[in-house]
Scaffold this motif. Structure first.
Motif, PDB file in Angstrom:
ATOM      1  N   ASP A 223       5.007   0.343   3.641  1.00  0.00           N
ATOM      2  CA  ASP A 223       4.491  -1.017   3.709  1.00  0.00           C
ATOM      3  C   ASP A 223       5.497  -1.992   3.120  1.00  0.00           C
ATOM      4  O   ASP A 223       5.710  -3.100   3.649  1.00  0.00           O
ATOM      5  CB  ASP A 223       3.159  -1.087   2.943  1.00  0.00           C
ATOM      6  CG  ASP A 223       2.347  -2.312   3.319  1.00  0.00           C
ATOM      7  OD1 ASP A 223       2.465  -2.768   4.471  1.00  0.00           O
ATOM      8  OD2 ASP A 223       1.602  -2.823   2.468  1.00  0.00           O
TER       9      ASP A 223
ATOM     10  N   LYS B 275      -0.865   0.147  11.120  1.00  0.00           N
ATOM     11  CA  LYS B 275      -1.173  -1.043  10.332  1.00  0.00           C
ATOM     12  C   LYS B 275      -1.744  -2.140  11.230  1.00  0.00           C
ATOM     13  O   LYS B 275      -2.720  -2.811  10.864  1.00  0.00           O
ATOM     14  CB  LYS B 275       0.085  -1.536   9.622  1.00  0.00           C
ATOM     15  CG  LYS B 275      -0.150  -2.728   8.690  1.00  0.00           C
ATOM     16  CD  LYS B 275       1.133  -3.112   7.975  1.00  0.00           C
ATOM     17  CE  LYS B 275       0.928  -4.325   7.083  1.00  0.00           C
ATOM     18  NZ  LYS B 275       0.010  -4.034   5.970  1.00  0.00           N
TER      19      LYS B 275
ATOM     20  N   GLU C 274       0.811  -1.214   0.000  1.00  0.00           N
ATOM     21  CA  GLU C 274       0.000   0.000   0.000  1.00  0.00           C
ATOM     22  C   GLU C 274       0.844   1.263   0.000  1.00  0.00           C
ATOM     23  O   GLU C 274       0.307   2.364   0.109  1.00  0.00           O
ATOM     24  CB  GLU C 274      -0.934  -0.008   1.218  1.00  0.00           C
ATOM     25  CG  GLU C 274      -1.917  -1.181   1.204  1.00  0.00           C
ATOM     26  CD  GLU C 274      -2.823  -1.185   2.417  1.00  0.00           C
ATOM     27  OE1 GLU C 274      -2.633  -0.303   3.287  1.00  0.00           O
ATOM     28  OE2 GLU C 274      -3.696  -2.056   2.508  1.00  0.00           O
ATOM     29  N   GLY C 275       2.147   1.126  -0.083  1.00  0.00           N
ATOM     30  CA  GLY C 275       3.017   2.283  -0.092  1.00  0.00           C
ATOM     31  C   GLY C 275       4.441   1.870   0.218  1.00  0.00           C
ATOM     32  O   GLY C 275       4.727   0.716   0.552  1.00  0.00           O
TER      33      GLY C 275
END
Length: 232
Positions: free
Chosen positions: A13, A100, A9-10
């Motif tokens: 991550d 997260k 997600e990025g």
């Protein structure tokens, strides 16, 4: 054929995934190795011609800067004065890891529409049952007094009078109440019969109530009294 299974997600991550995969202490990140693996992922994205978000390139530049700062020779005095080049990256990774974990915890909670289905059942049309008040003897006597008052207005002197039978009047009242209709109590009395007729009719109604052939009903307290035949 190469198949890339992991989806991120990025950039944070991706970094967190690389650190967890190798069981690396997040407080002691080997920047050189992590940078090499990270750049391998970026190159892979270019190879398969996938559009790469700009934030991945920003993170790549940040890793390269940290790596270069750690490779530069520094004196012992400079090391004491200068912060660890990895400190900002570690702080961001720790913060991202907390969010997260919280998001994963929330995702595991039962969700309406995904894990739980709320049943809906239309209730049947309810009909409110109106509870009728009991008719007291006092109210019956008051109604009787009203009938007697009306009978006095039509009282006349007669030399002879036809005898009235309570049993016959009971039959007449039952005939009047045929069909289960409600009849006002005062309408059972004929004012032209005088007091004797009123008394006989009243006794006939009381006998019918005693034998459970008729019942007295009120729509609400202190309302007019009605009579109807009981259902068999």
């Amino acid at each position: 054929m190469e198949v890339f299974l992991e989806a991120f997600e990025g950039p944070l991550d991706l970094l967190l995934y690389l650190i967890r995969k190798q069981n690396i202490d997040i407080l002691d990140i080997p920047v050189a190795e992590i940078t090499r693996q990270y750049m391998g992922y970026v190159e892979l994205m270019h190879t398969v011609r996938l559009e790469l978000a700009a934030e991945y390139l920003v993170m790549a530049a940040m890793l390269a800067e940290i790596k270069s700062r750690m490779l530069l020779p520094r004196s012992s005095e400079a090391e004491e004065e200068e912060d660890d080049p990895r400190a900002e990256l570690i702080r961001r990774l720790q913060e991202y890891e907390r969010f997260k974990a919280a998001a994963e915890g929330l995702d595991e909670l039962p969700r309406v529409g995904r894990d739980v289905t709320v049943p809906r059942l239309d209730a049947p049309e309810a009909r409110a049952r109106k509870l009728l008040p009991d008719v007291s003897l006092e109210e019956v006597l008051l109604s009787m007094a009203e009938v007697l008052r009306r009978a006095d207005m039509f009282e006349s002197h007669q030399v002879t009078r036809e005898a009235l039978s309570t049993r016959e009047r009971m039959s007449e009242v039952l005939e009047r109440l045929k069909g289960g209709a409600f009849v006002p109590f005062i309408e059972l009395f004929g004012a032209d019969e005088g007091r004797l007729g009123v008394v006989v009719t009243f006794m006939a109604v009381l006998e019918l109530i005693k034998e459970s052939l008729v019942e007295l009903v009120q729509n609400e307290p202190f309302a007019a009294i009605h009579v109807r035949a009981r259902a068999e």
